[in-house]
Design a protein around this motif. Structure first.
Motif, PDB file in Angstrom:
ATOM      1  N   ARG A   1      58.010 -35.744-109.828  1.00 35.83           N
ATOM      2  CA  ARG A   1      56.548 -35.633-109.740  1.00 35.83           C
ATOM      3  C   ARG A   1      56.099 -34.193-109.508  1.00 35.83           C
ATOM      4  O   ARG A   1      55.055 -33.769-109.993  1.00 35.83           O
ATOM      5  N   GLY A   2      56.917 -33.421-108.772  1.00 35.62           N
ATOM      6  CA  GLY A   2      56.596 -32.008-108.569  1.00 35.62           C
ATOM      7  C   GLY A   2      56.680 -31.212-109.867  1.00 35.62           C
ATOM      8  O   GLY A   2      55.868 -30.319-110.121  1.00 35.62           O
ATOM      9  N   VAL A   3      57.684 -31.532-110.704  1.00 33.81           N
ATOM     10  CA  VAL A   3      57.805 -30.849-112.004  1.00 33.81           C
ATOM     11  C   VAL A   3      56.598 -31.155-112.874  1.00 33.81           C
ATOM     12  O   VAL A   3      56.028 -30.250-113.515  1.00 33.81           O
ATOM     13  N   ARG A   4      56.195 -32.402-112.901  1.00 38.71           N
ATOM     14  CA  ARG A   4      55.037 -32.767-113.736  1.00 38.71           C
ATOM     15  C   ARG A   4      53.781 -32.047-113.257  1.00 38.71           C
ATOM     16  O   ARG A   4      53.001 -31.528-114.069  1.00 38.71           O
ATOM     17  N   ALA A   5      53.564 -32.004-111.939  1.00 38.16           N
ATOM     18  CA  ALA A   5      52.382 -31.309-111.420  1.00 38.16           C
ATOM     19  C   ALA A   5      52.432 -29.814-111.734  1.00 38.16           C
ATOM     20  O   ALA A   5      51.408 -29.204-112.081  1.00 38.16           O
ATOM     21  N   MET A   6      53.628 -29.199-111.603  1.00 38.58           N
ATOM     22  CA  MET A   6      53.750 -27.781-111.902  1.00 38.58           C
ATOM     23  C   MET A   6      53.478 -27.498-113.379  1.00 38.58           C
ATOM     24  O   MET A   6      52.803 -26.520-113.725  1.00 38.58           O
TER      25      MET A   6
ATOM     26  N   VAL B   1      67.642 -40.658-101.221  1.00 42.31           N
ATOM     27  CA  VAL B   1      67.928 -39.987-102.498  1.00 42.31           C
ATOM     28  C   VAL B   1      66.866 -40.357-103.537  1.00 42.31           C
ATOM     29  O   VAL B   1      66.387 -39.497-104.302  1.00 42.31           O
ATOM     30  N   ILE B   2      66.509 -41.631-103.600  1.00 45.22           N
ATOM     31  CA  ILE B   2      65.471 -42.058-104.558  1.00 45.22           C
ATOM     32  C   ILE B   2      64.168 -41.324-104.295  1.00 45.22           C
ATOM     33  O   ILE B   2      63.494 -40.835-105.215  1.00 45.22           O
ATOM     34  N   THR B   3      63.801 -41.205-103.031  1.00 46.24           N
ATOM     35  CA  THR B   3      62.559 -40.499-102.683  1.00 46.24           C
ATOM     36  C   THR B   3      62.632 -39.036-103.081  1.00 46.24           C
ATOM     37  O   THR B   3      61.659 -38.461-103.602  1.00 46.24           O
ATOM     38  N   GLU B   4      63.783 -38.400-102.838  1.00 53.25           N
ATOM     39  CA  GLU B   4      63.941 -36.989-103.210  1.00 53.25           C
ATOM     40  C   GLU B   4      63.868 -36.786-104.716  1.00 53.25           C
ATOM     41  O   GLU B   4      63.222 -35.840-105.196  1.00 53.25           O
ATOM     42  N   LEU B   5      64.517 -37.645-105.462  1.00 50.59           N
ATOM     43  CA  LEU B   5      64.476 -37.518-106.920  1.00 50.59           C
ATOM     44  C   LEU B   5      63.071 -37.751-107.467  1.00 50.59           C
ATOM     45  O   LEU B   5      62.619 -37.044-108.381  1.00 50.59           O
ATOM     46  N   GLN B   6      62.356 -38.741-106.912  1.00 49.36           N
ATOM     47  CA  GLN B   6      60.974 -38.985-107.345  1.00 49.36           C
ATOM     48  C   GLN B   6      60.068 -37.804-106.977  1.00 49.36           C
ATOM     49  O   GLN B   6      59.197 -37.417-107.766  1.00 49.36           O
ATOM     50  N   GLU B   7      60.298 -37.227-105.810  1.00 49.54           N
ATOM     51  CA  GLU B   7      59.506 -36.059-105.420  1.00 49.54           C
ATOM     52  C   GLU B   7      59.753 -34.888-106.373  1.00 49.54           C
ATOM     53  O   GLU B   7      58.825 -34.164-106.743  1.00 49.54           O
ATOM     54  N   PHE B   8      60.999 -34.709-106.784  1.00 47.14           N
ATOM     55  CA  PHE B   8      61.315 -33.644-107.734  1.00 47.14           C
ATOM     56  C   PHE B   8      60.616 -33.881-109.072  1.00 47.14           C
ATOM     57  O   PHE B   8      59.991 -32.967-109.631  1.00 47.14           O
TER      58      PHE B   8
ATOM     59  N   GLY C   1      69.729 -47.542-124.237  1.00 48.75           N
ATOM     60  CA  GLY C   1      70.987 -46.813-124.318  1.00 48.75           C
ATOM     61  C   GLY C   1      70.889 -45.537-125.129  1.00 48.75           C
ATOM     62  O   GLY C   1      71.864 -45.137-125.769  1.00 48.75           O
ATOM     63  N   LEU C   2      69.752 -44.874-125.107  1.00 46.48           N
ATOM     64  CA  LEU C   2      69.530 -43.639-125.858  1.00 46.48           C
ATOM     65  C   LEU C   2      69.435 -42.453-124.910  1.00 46.48           C
ATOM     66  O   LEU C   2      69.109 -42.611-123.720  1.00 46.48           O
ATOM     67  N   PRO C   3      69.670 -41.241-125.409  1.00 52.00           N
ATOM     68  CA  PRO C   3      69.383 -40.057-124.589  1.00 52.00           C
ATOM     69  C   PRO C   3      67.880 -39.896-124.394  1.00 52.00           C
ATOM     70  O   PRO C   3      67.084 -40.213-125.290  1.00 52.00           O
ATOM     71  N   ILE C   4      67.486 -39.425-123.237  1.00 50.43           N
ATOM     72  CA  ILE C   4      66.067 -39.144-123.001  1.00 50.43           C
ATOM     73  C   ILE C   4      65.678 -37.907-123.825  1.00 50.43           C
ATOM     74  O   ILE C   4      66.409 -36.918-123.845  1.00 50.43           O
ATOM     75  N   PRO C   5      64.547 -37.924-124.543  1.00 48.54           N
ATOM     76  CA  PRO C   5      64.129 -36.753-125.327  1.00 48.54           C
ATOM     77  C   PRO C   5      64.138 -35.485-124.477  1.00 48.54           C
ATOM     78  O   PRO C   5      63.779 -35.501-123.293  1.00 48.54           O
ATOM     79  N   PHE C   6      64.520 -34.381-125.105  1.00 44.24           N
ATOM     80  CA  PHE C   6      64.808 -33.141-124.390  1.00 44.24           C
ATOM     81  C   PHE C   6      63.605 -32.640-123.588  1.00 44.24           C
ATOM     82  O   PHE C   6      63.761 -32.167-122.460  1.00 44.24           O
ATOM     83  N   GLY C   7      62.413 -32.722-124.149  1.00 45.88           N
ATOM     84  CA  GLY C   7      61.237 -32.146-123.485  1.00 45.88           C
ATOM     85  C   GLY C   7      60.488 -33.097-122.596  1.00 45.88           C
ATOM     86  O   GLY C   7      59.374 -32.768-122.139  1.00 45.88           O
ATOM     87  N   ASN C   8      61.055 -34.260-122.306  1.00 47.98           N
ATOM     88  CA  ASN C   8      60.369 -35.233-121.462  1.00 47.98           C
ATOM     89  C   ASN C   8      60.213 -34.709-120.040  1.00 47.98           C
ATOM     90  O   ASN C   8      61.137 -34.128-119.468  1.00 47.98           O
ATOM     91  N   ILE C   9      59.028 -34.934-119.449  1.00 51.64           N
ATOM     92  CA  ILE C   9      58.828 -34.647-118.017  1.00 51.64           C
ATOM     93  C   ILE C   9      58.331 -35.896-117.295  1.00 51.64           C
ATOM     94  O   ILE C   9      57.834 -35.804-116.168  1.00 51.64           O
ATOM     95  N   GLY C  10      58.464 -37.060-117.962  1.00 48.69           N
ATOM     96  CA  GLY C  10      58.062 -38.302-117.330  1.00 48.69           C
ATOM     97  C   GLY C  10      59.118 -38.823-116.376  1.00 48.69           C
ATOM     98  O   GLY C  10      60.297 -38.451-116.443  1.00 48.69           O
ATOM     99  N   GLU C  11      58.703 -39.735-115.503  1.00 48.32           N
ATOM    100  CA  GLU C  11      59.588 -40.333-114.503  1.00 48.32           C
ATOM    101  C   GLU C  11      59.862 -41.785-114.862  1.00 48.32           C
ATOM    102  O   GLU C  11      58.930 -42.536-115.184  1.00 48.32           O
ATOM    103  N   VAL C  12      61.150 -42.154-114.850  1.00 50.08           N
ATOM    104  CA  VAL C  12      61.498 -43.526-115.199  1.00 50.08           C
ATOM    105  C   VAL C  12      60.843 -44.511-114.244  1.00 50.08           C
ATOM    106  O   VAL C  12      60.604 -44.191-113.068  1.00 50.08           O
TER     107      VAL C  12
END
Length: 1092
Positions: free
Chosen positions: A433-438, A424-431, A332-343
């Motif tokens: 993972r794309g951010v992490r790769a970039m 929608v789940i696939t689109e969000l996961q693609e986003f 129940g916490l906010p995700i750290p601001f600089g996180n680029i990981g995927e839940v």
């Protein structure tokens, strides 16, 4: 030419190289921008209301908490296959049962009996796989940069938003126990903490036992919300013994019992997380990006059902940073601001609800919150840094907009939308993972201007070395004016740069200022030299390097552009060094020093014309060549295989004796190591005795006689304690630990004392003056390692007068004493005064450096001295002695010396990659650690890594001195008359009767100083082209697949090796000049005494 001018000129040349290295590094190894923004419950991650299941529940922030407590067990270096029950399928592993397999049996039983409560994942860590960088990633969800690996010695407080800070802000009670690295990363963040020193990799139990002492009592009190336990025993066992040692099985079994005890105490609202921060190689090291290093285990367990579906056949592979957003939302916490990981989406399925729609909607909600947070970070970062790829950024922006619109639309009409939810789940996961790769690609950003400027400055420094080394032989060469002008231009460049930065209000960058000063100082001298040279000589004369040596250097230069050759550099260097030895022997043959000239028929390439037959026998030179090749082959037996060559097997002799199982074999190896130590000491002592340098009661000689045996004894005793410390009886372990700290410090202290004595009294000489009619008049000044001649062999080393330097001063005195009879002046052991000091200094340096290595490396050090001795004799056989000068060290000698330094680097078990750094060297003499100090462990590890660079650089002046020392070999065959006839008269007719040896260098002080300058410049040139090649290779191949694995570490190691070598070269030349100054002072004192 003044000696101080030579040293200052070399310092300036080194400054040019340093400035080029710093400028290139600042453009090649940039760190990413760290944002200080923080997430909070009051600020949603994106526009609009919070999504479904995020409001109206107690403890809700962005999402309602699923667990109120977490136990995080971090087992350092818990490789994924350590948690596997079956036989290893890792490529390269043997097909037999391994000691570490099946030892976490309790985990396997839970996975089999409670498949909906537990899950095992393969966690993929991002390189560099060093502990501090992994802890940053596991708490911030960001990616470390390559250069951050260097700060593994010193951890600094994390300024980015992280899980620990979010827990503290939410009022959660965080209790920590284990690795004290967390104390520096999160100062004051824990409600209760038990820190233990982490860096002593030889200690397998202190940290783990300390955690176990506090773990269960703390859990039983219930006064905690998050409990973190960071165990180090598995990691230290890997460093000390490797993963295949029986000790690893014991450690893993201990961890299994710890996990079982924790599970028995868990409440229903508690989540257990067991994770490894990284893996380890077959040798137990880590830091790189190999499969074994990046593969770690991740185990999740809860007493309540956690997963909707049973586990798959093969464990799922998840990025390690995925744990950060997952834990944040589960608590129940906010995700750290600089996180680029995927839940980890499956953890957000509604287990109580069997409807697939509800489970999919829970996963989509977690992913949407995660995507909103990453999208916010992306926009904030791009506005501040502006280094993300524009095209990819826009594509990801559009993808998020579409996925967000689809998700919000589904919330309006949730019925019958299972397929749409999966989309929608696939689109969000693609986003995500794309951010992490970039980000991975964008944060490997380069400043091409700085890289080009640094490479150009390195090339200019190399060209300057080549130019001045050739120019110094001309009669009109004067160093002081050449040194003052660059200093003036450099200062002008600094003033201009500082004024420009002040005018434009830009930040003052020391690297840029230093580079501007270097460029300003070198441009004028290069232009002047180019104009002056071009008007007098052809352009081809700028390359005085013989063609075979030039070809060898070009091959060495080109090899740095191939990752395969860099990986196999150890074998390539042995091949090049062996080829150069054969070339030197062939050169002696071509010059008529192996066969009579009439039998020579082979044309020569690139070498001067034969000078006629030499006094050296052909069999002697051939024996030296064969001995060198044999030493190269023996040194090659000590090798560490790169991880890119799985078929290769590293030498078992590189490991410490403590890792051996079996007392008899350990004792035999210990005897061999002590024997090598005694042989090294005996060889140096015999050499000094042979040249008559061990017969004085002076302090330095007394130290060589008694101090060196004490150093040998202390080293052997320390090895005995280190190899059997684990087998010592409990009542003696405190004594063993104390002795393990005292002995290395005592050896280092003795070495430092010997060096100080050598600098204080580098030379004094025994002189004897008599007349034929009167009583002897004796003035005796005893020399270190000398005494009066007592045999015919000693007389062979008697310089019959105070050489040519004394002729003019005593000529008048001789005339005045003719009535008393001719004056006889004799000096003893001056012929080896320079090289004796150099050999003694190298021996004193070698002992503390040897202590920093494993015991069996003593065999390599013995080979190092033997190989150097043979190479110096072989080189001396081909270098003519010219009187009164000029004196020149040929290029083939300098190239062979540099290659031998590189060969010894690999033979001592090193590789130019971070996982192979010998971290255990930081604890030699400091078994309990260094407290808060970071410079001392860094110094010890650096001395271990670059020991070969330091020794060969300090010994570089021997290349100039050794041919003069070998002059005595021919002269020893001449018999001297006994009695007073053995003392040479002060007249020119007897001057050449005995060898002058190294005193020939004092006959022409200008040529002596020029020779030292040339030697330093040539050595810096050979090293400089290597660092230049590494810089160019890293620049050209900066987008190569192996840039961070091969080319970047190679550049860093070459740069550090160049700095160490340049400092060692300066110290070696300074020692020669100190001895020369002491000899000059002695001459002056003797002249004054004669005049009185």
């Amino acid at each position: 030419m003044q000696k101080i001018s030579v040293l200052l000129f070399l310092v300036w040349v080194c400054f040019l190289f340093y400035a080029g290295i710093a400028l290139f590094t600042s453009g090649f190894l940039l760190t990413r921008l760290e944002l200080t923004n923080h997430s909070s419950c009051q600020e949603p991650p994106g526009p609009g209301p919070l999504p479904w299941r995020s409001q109206g529940e107690p403890g809700a922030c962005w999402m309602a908490s699923r667990f109120s407590r977490v136990v995080l067990v971090l087992i350092d270096a818990l490789r994924f296959d350590f948690a596997q029950p079956q036989r290893s399928h890792v490529p390269g592993e043997p097909s037999v049962s391994l000691p570490f397999l099946g030892k976490l049996g309790f985990l396997q039983r839970i996975l089999e009996s409670q498949p909906h409560h537990a899950r095992l994942y393969q966690s993929k860590a991002d390189p560099p796989t060093t502990t501090m960088q992994r802890l940053k990633a596991l708490t911030t969800g960001s990616l470390p940069t390559f250069i951050d690996a260097g700060s593994n010695f010193a951890s600094y407080a994390i300024v980015e938003d992280n899980l620990i800070k979010q827990l503290s802000s939410a009022g959660r009670r965080v209790v920590f126990m284990g690795d004290d690295t967390w104390k520096d990363l999160f100062p004051g963040a824990f409600s209760q903490a038990f820190f233990f020193s982490s860096f002593n990799v030889r200690d397998l139990h202190t940290v783990d036992n300390g955690i176990m002492e506090h773990l269960y009592p703390t859990m039983d009190t219930g006064e905690w919300d998050v409990l973190i336990a960071h165990f180090l025993g598995v990691d230290h066992c890997g460093h000390k013994h490797g993963p295949h040692h029986p000790e690893m099985a014991k450690k893993l079994s201990q961890m299994d019992q710890v996990i079982q005890g924790i599970v028995e105490r868990l409440g229903n609202d508690t989540l257990l997380v067991v994770i490894g921060d990284h893996g380890m190689t077959k040798s137990g090291d880590h830091g790189g990006d190999s499969e074994l290093e990046t593969s770690a285990a991740l185990f999740l367990y809860s007493p309540t059902a956690l997963f909707l579906r049973p586990p798959p056949q093969e464990p799922e592979v998840v990025p390690q940073i995925s744990l950060v957003p997952t834990l944040a939302l589960l608590l129940g916490l906010p995700i750290p601001f600089g996180n680029i990981g995927e839940v980890m989406a499956e953890l957000f399925s509604v287990v109580e609800d069997s409807q697939p729609h509800s489970s999919a909607l829970g996963q989509a909600t977690a992913l949407y919150l995660n995507a909103q947070q990453v999208f916010r970070f992306l926009h904030t970062y791009s506005a501040a840094a502006q280094d993300l790829q524009v095209k990819e950024f826009h594509r990801l922006n559009n993808l998020f907009s579409k996925a967000s619109a689809d998700y919000l639309r589904l919330l309006q009409s949730p019925q019958g939308a299972e397929a749409a939810l999966q989309t929608v789940i696939t689109e969000l996961q693609e986003f995500l993972r794309g951010v992490r790769a970039m980000c991975i690609e964008s944060w490997a950003r380069f400043s091409l201007v700085r890289m080009a400027g640094g490479a150009a400055l390195l090339a200019a420094a190399c060209f300057l070395c080549l130019l001045i080394a050739q120019w110094a032989t001309s009669p009109d060469f004067h160093l002081p004016p050449l040194l003052l002008i660059p200093v003036a231009w450099g200062l002008a460049g600094i003033v201009a740069c500082a004024g420009l930065l002040a005018t434009t209000e830009l930040k003052l960058d020391p690297v840029v200022v230093g580079a501007v000063a270097a460029v300003g100082s070198v441009l004028h001298i290069l232009w002047k030299a180019w104009v002056g040279w071009g008007s007098k000589r052809p352009l081809a004369a700028l390359l005085p390097v013989p063609r075979p040596i030039l070809l060898l250097l070009l091959i060495r230069f080109a090899a740095f552009f191939s990752d395969s050759f860099v990986v196999a550099e150890a074998r390539a260097i042995r091949f090049l060094l062996g080829s150069l030895i054969l070339l030197l022997v062939a050169q002696l043959h071509w010059e008529g020093k192996l066969l009579p000239p009439k039998l020579l028929a082979v044309p020569r390439i690139g070498f001067p014309a034969p000078a006629g037959p030499s006094g050296h026998r052909g069999t002697h030179a051939l024996g030296l060549g064969v001995g060198l090749l044999l030493c190269i082959r023996l040194a090659g037996l000590f090798h560490r295989c790169p991880e890119e060559t799985p078929a290769c097997h590293s030498s078992p002799w590189l490991s410490p004796l403590a890792s051996m199982v079996g007392g008899r074999a350990k004792n035999l190896w210990y005897g061999a190591c002590v024997g090598a130590l005694v042989a090294l000491f005996a060889a140096v002592r015999l050499w000094l005795r042979r040249h008559g340098n061990l017969r004085s009661p002076e302090p330095t000689v007394l130290f060589v006689r008694w101090g060196l045996p004490l150093m040998v004894l202390g080293t052997a005793a320390y090895w005995a304690l280190a190899s059997g410390a684990d087998e010592a009886p409990p009542r003696l372990r405190a004594l063993v630990a104390g002795a393990s700290a005292v002995l290395p410090r005592a050896v280092a202290g003795l070495a430092a004392s010997g060096l100080l004595l050598l600098l204080w009294r580098p030379v004094t000489v025994l002189a004897k003056a008599t007349t034929t009619t009167g009583a002897p008049r004796i003035r005796t000044v005893l020399t270190p390692f000398s005494g009066p001649p007592t045999s015919q062999a000693d007389l062979d080393y008697v310089v019959p007068q105070i050489y040519r330097h004394m002729q003019e001063e005593i000529r008048g005195r001789l005339e005045r004493t003719k009535s008393q009879g001719p004056l006889t002046v004799a000096a003893y052991q001056l012929g080896s005064v320079y090289s004796a000091a150099m050999v003694t200094a190298l021996t004193l340096l070698a002992f503390p450096l040897l202590l920093l290595h494993a015991e069996r490396i003593s065999l390599v050090f013995l080979l190092l001295f033997l190989q150097s001795f043979l190479l110096l004799h072989l080189l001396a056989a081909g270098i003519p002695i010219t009187t009164p000068g000029p004196f020149t060290v040929p290029w083939q000698a300098v190239s062979a010396w540099a290659l031998m330094a590189a060969q010894t680097f690999y033979s001592t078990g090193h590789q130019p990659v971070f996982p192979t750094i010998h971290w255990h060297a930081a604890f030699v003499g400091f078994p309990e650690g260094h407290g808060s100090s970071t410079w001392l462990p860094a110094l010890l590890v650096g001395a271990n890594t670059f020991a070969s660079h330091l020794l060969f650089a300090v010994g570089c002046p021997l290349l100039l001195l050794w041919p003069f020392l070998c002059e005595s070999q021919g002269s020893q065959k001449r018999r001297q008359p006994h009695g007073n006839e053995a003392e040479a008269r002060a007249g020119p007719e007897e001057e050449e009767a005995a060898p002058l040896m190294e005193m020939r260098l004092r006959d022409a002080p200008h040529h002596f100083n020029v020779a030292l300058l040339q030697l330093g410049l040539k050595y810096l040139f050979v090293l400089g082209i290597q660092i230049l090649a590494c810089a160019l290779a890293a620049s050209i191949l900066r987008r190569h697949l192996m840039v961070w694995k091969v080319f970047a570490p190679k550049f860093i190691f070459e740069a550090l090796g160049f700095i160490v070598s340049s400092v060692g070269l300066f110290l070696g030349l300074a020692l020669v000049m100190r001895v020369d100054g002491a000899v000059s002072s002695w001459f002056q004192q003797l002249v004054l005494a004669q005049q009185r």
